[in-house]
Design a protein around this motif. Structure first.
Motif, PDB file in Angstrom:
ATOM      1  N   VAL A   1      49.450  49.007  46.641  1.00 15.67           N
ATOM      2  CA  VAL A   1      48.172  48.702  45.997  1.00 15.67           C
ATOM      3  C   VAL A   1      47.612  49.953  45.332  1.00 15.67           C
ATOM      4  N   ALA A   2      47.438  49.886  44.030  1.00 14.26           N
ATOM      5  CA  ALA A   2      46.838  50.994  43.279  1.00 14.26           C
ATOM      6  C   ALA A   2      45.314  50.856  43.366  1.00 14.26           C
ATOM      7  N   ALA A   3      44.773  51.198  44.519  1.00  9.29           N
ATOM      8  CA  ALA A   3      43.337  51.032  44.765  1.00  9.29           C
ATOM      9  C   ALA A   3      42.556  52.138  44.076  1.00  9.29           C
ATOM     10  N   ALA A   4      41.417  51.762  43.506  1.00  5.74           N
ATOM     11  CA  ALA A   4      40.532  52.724  42.844  1.00  5.74           C
ATOM     12  C   ALA A   4      39.108  52.204  42.947  1.00  5.74           C
ATOM     13  N   PRO A   5      38.120  53.099  42.913  1.00  6.29           N
ATOM     14  CA  PRO A   5      36.726  52.652  42.979  1.00  6.29           C
ATOM     15  C   PRO A   5      36.372  51.754  41.791  1.00  6.29           C
ATOM     16  N   LEU A   6      35.377  50.921  42.007  1.00  5.43           N
ATOM     17  CA  LEU A   6      34.903  50.029  40.946  1.00  5.43           C
ATOM     18  C   LEU A   6      34.486  50.810  39.703  1.00  5.43           C
TER      19      LEU A   6
ATOM     20  N   ARG B   1      36.005  52.560  37.555  1.00  2.00           N
ATOM     21  CA  ARG B   1      36.579  53.886  37.328  1.00  2.00           C
ATOM     22  C   ARG B   1      37.979  53.719  36.726  1.00  2.00           C
ATOM     23  N   PRO B   2      38.069  53.375  35.450  1.00  2.00           N
ATOM     24  CA  PRO B   2      39.390  53.107  34.865  1.00  2.00           C
ATOM     25  C   PRO B   2      40.332  54.298  34.910  1.00  2.00           C
ATOM     26  N   GLU B   3      39.790  55.520  34.806  1.00  3.31           N
ATOM     27  CA  GLU B   3      40.655  56.693  34.859  1.00  3.31           C
ATOM     28  C   GLU B   3      41.317  56.823  36.230  1.00  3.31           C
ATOM     29  N   GLU B   4      40.569  56.545  37.279  1.00  4.08           N
ATOM     30  CA  GLU B   4      41.141  56.619  38.620  1.00  4.08           C
ATOM     31  C   GLU B   4      42.133  55.487  38.862  1.00  4.08           C
TER      32      GLU B   4
ATOM     33  N   VAL C   1      36.649  45.810  33.942  1.00  2.00           N
ATOM     34  CA  VAL C   1      37.699  45.768  32.916  1.00  2.00           C
ATOM     35  C   VAL C   1      38.711  46.857  33.233  1.00  2.00           C
ATOM     36  N   GLN C   2      39.901  46.456  33.615  1.00  2.05           N
ATOM     37  CA  GLN C   2      40.908  47.430  34.029  1.00  2.05           C
ATOM     38  C   GLN C   2      41.697  47.948  32.817  1.00  2.05           C
ATOM     39  N   PRO C   3      42.223  49.164  32.926  1.00  4.68           N
ATOM     40  CA  PRO C   3      42.846  49.825  31.775  1.00  4.68           C
ATOM     41  C   PRO C   3      44.285  49.340  31.535  1.00  4.68           C
ATOM     42  N   VAL C   4      44.426  48.085  31.132  1.00  4.24           N
ATOM     43  CA  VAL C   4      45.776  47.518  31.004  1.00  4.24           C
ATOM     44  C   VAL C   4      46.579  48.219  29.910  1.00  4.24           C
ATOM     45  N   GLU C   5      45.900  48.759  28.898  1.00  2.00           N
ATOM     46  CA  GLU C   5      46.643  49.443  27.830  1.00  2.00           C
ATOM     47  C   GLU C   5      47.345  50.689  28.362  1.00  2.00           C
TER      48      GLU C   5
ATOM     49  N   GLU D   1      21.615  44.424  46.288  1.00  4.71           N
ATOM     50  CA  GLU D   1      22.534  45.448  45.791  1.00  4.71           C
ATOM     51  C   GLU D   1      23.318  44.858  44.631  1.00  4.71           C
ATOM     52  N   VAL D   2      23.265  45.529  43.494  1.00  2.00           N
ATOM     53  CA  VAL D   2      23.851  45.005  42.263  1.00  2.00           C
ATOM     54  C   VAL D   2      25.097  45.804  41.907  1.00  2.00           C
ATOM     55  N   TYR D   3      26.195  45.105  41.660  1.00  2.00           N
ATOM     56  CA  TYR D   3      27.443  45.743  41.252  1.00  2.00           C
ATOM     57  C   TYR D   3      27.600  45.568  39.744  1.00  2.00           C
ATOM     58  N   ALA D   4      27.018  46.498  39.013  1.00  2.00           N
ATOM     59  CA  ALA D   4      27.070  46.431  37.559  1.00  2.00           C
ATOM     60  C   ALA D   4      26.866  47.823  36.989  1.00  2.00           C
ATOM     61  N   LEU D   5      27.415  48.032  35.808  1.00  2.00           N
ATOM     62  CA  LEU D   5      27.290  49.301  35.098  1.00  2.00           C
ATOM     63  C   LEU D   5      26.112  49.263  34.131  1.00  2.00           C
TER      64      LEU D   5
END
Length: 374
Positions: free
Chosen positions: A112-117, A119-122, A150-154, A290-294
């Motif tokens: 699993v390539a886990a990364a924080p919400l 954080r596409p670079e991570e 939105v994950q960095p699929v490119e 608690e809101v999960y949004a940018l």
């Protein structure tokens, strides 16, 4: 009803979708089963739908577009075509059960390539560490169905191309809203539902297939082609489309895709992000949420989750339902995503938008949230 559960299904459909399905019931039989008008009308509608999708997602040929029952169906084909029993797969930390359960059934060794919400670079760095020799496939959703990340699929696709590992994209939450270029990505498969951002009916889906990719059918049966041989045809789309087609569904999907292309996916995305931003800003003003949004939403699509501090997520969802507001509460068939984000114990209340939602609906939703939380 204020419908804020389009990440599950877009409930409101264009009128053209309903009309196309009704017309198909009265004019179409099955494609490839004869040369009479009803069969030819079905063949034309199916070909037109494949062509529209091939143009939208930059495929070389309409034959690379395979009709499925839903994205789950397509993902099962893709995963089981590439990952052998006991094989190795790398997935993101935000995958749906439509990905994790087929891998579990195969007894696959999953990293699993886990990364924080948000954080596409991570996320990219995590995939970079795990895509190593011996990996049979990489699987990643374009947008998290829980958090809208939105994950960095490119960039992940570029890593896969460089290392010669097949890449499967789950576009369940991005199809019809975010751009995907099959040719540029070099993906082995892209799976998507017809009933979400493409505004088609339930029971429809699409699997986009790359060139020269090994393909294992889930079903064997009649295709209307090469009937004398007992093995499934080795060419697309016949290899993956055993049995009778859902022509009312395909006709409705064709109308939905045309609706999306007429409006423009970019315009739909812009609308949904505006409503998501408005909802997030209002929710942050409500104590105990608690809101999960940018703030800028560049790494987020038209989906956001919240966790109430002083009540159960399911109770909040039910309270909103009592006020005529449809949301989704719980784990959203994605426990891995909740584990990665730290919300597995509580679940979340998910709010998700479509083209049909309005600013007034968001305002009414926020007023209801304030009343419930008081």
């Amino acid at each position: 009803m204020i419908y804020l559960d389009s990440a599950a299904t877009t409930f409101q459909k264009p009128r053209t979708v309903v009309e196309a399905m009704a017309e198909a019931m009265g004019t179409m039989s099955s494609p490839g089963r004869g040369g009479y008008p009803a069969a030819m009308a079905a063949a034309e509608a199916a070909f037109d739908c494949r062509t529209e999708l091939a143009e939208l997602y930059h495929l070389e040929s309409p034959e690379q577009v395979v009709f499925t029952m839903n994205a789950t169906h397509g993902l099962n084909i893709a995963i089981k075509s590439l990952v052998p029993p006991g094989g190795r797969a790398v997935i993101s930390g935000y995958e749906h059960n439509a990905v994790t359960r087929p891998l579990e059934a195969l007894g696959a060794r999953v990293s699993v390539a886990a990364a924080p919400l948000f954080r596409p670079e991570e996320a990219t760095a995590a995939f970079d560490r795990l895509i190593v020799p011996g990996v049979d496939a990489v699987v990643c959703n374009h947008v998290s169905n829980v958090f809208g990340f939105v994950q960095p699929v490119e960039t992940i696709a570029a890593l896969c191309r460089k290392r010669g590992v097949p890449f499967i994209i789950d576009a369940s939450q991005s199809a019809g809203m975010l751009p995907l270029d099959m040719e540029a990505l070099g993906a082995a498969f892209i799976a998507m539902p017809g009933h979400k951002g493409l505004y088609g009916p339930q029971g429809t889906g699409v699997l986009l297939c790359g060139r020269d990719v090994p393909i294992r059918p889930l079903l064997e049966g009649g295709t209307g082609s090469l009937s004398e041989q007992q093995a499934m045809p080795d060419f697309l789309p016949d290899r993956l489309e055993a049995g009778t087609h859902n022509m009312p569904g395909i006709a409705g999907l064709l109308a939905g895709v045309r609706f999306v292309r007429k409006l423009g996916p970019e315009a739909i995305c812009r609308e949904e992000r505006q409503l998501t931003r408005l909802a997030a800003e209002g929710l942050r003003r409500i104590p105990g949420i608690e809101v999960y949004a940018l703030p800028d939403l560049e790494a987020q699509a038209g989906v956001l989750s919240v966790v109430p501090e002083h009540m159960d997520a399911e109770a909040l969802g039910n309270a909103l339902a009592d006020r005529g507001i449809a949301v989704r509460a719980g784990l959203h068939c994605a426990p891995l995503a909740h584990r990665t984000a730290g919300t597995l114990a509580t679940g979340t209340v998910r709010i998700s938008f479509s083209h049909w939602n309005t600013r007034e609906e968001v305002s009414r939703f926020l007023r209801s949230m304030e009343e419930i939380c008081r």
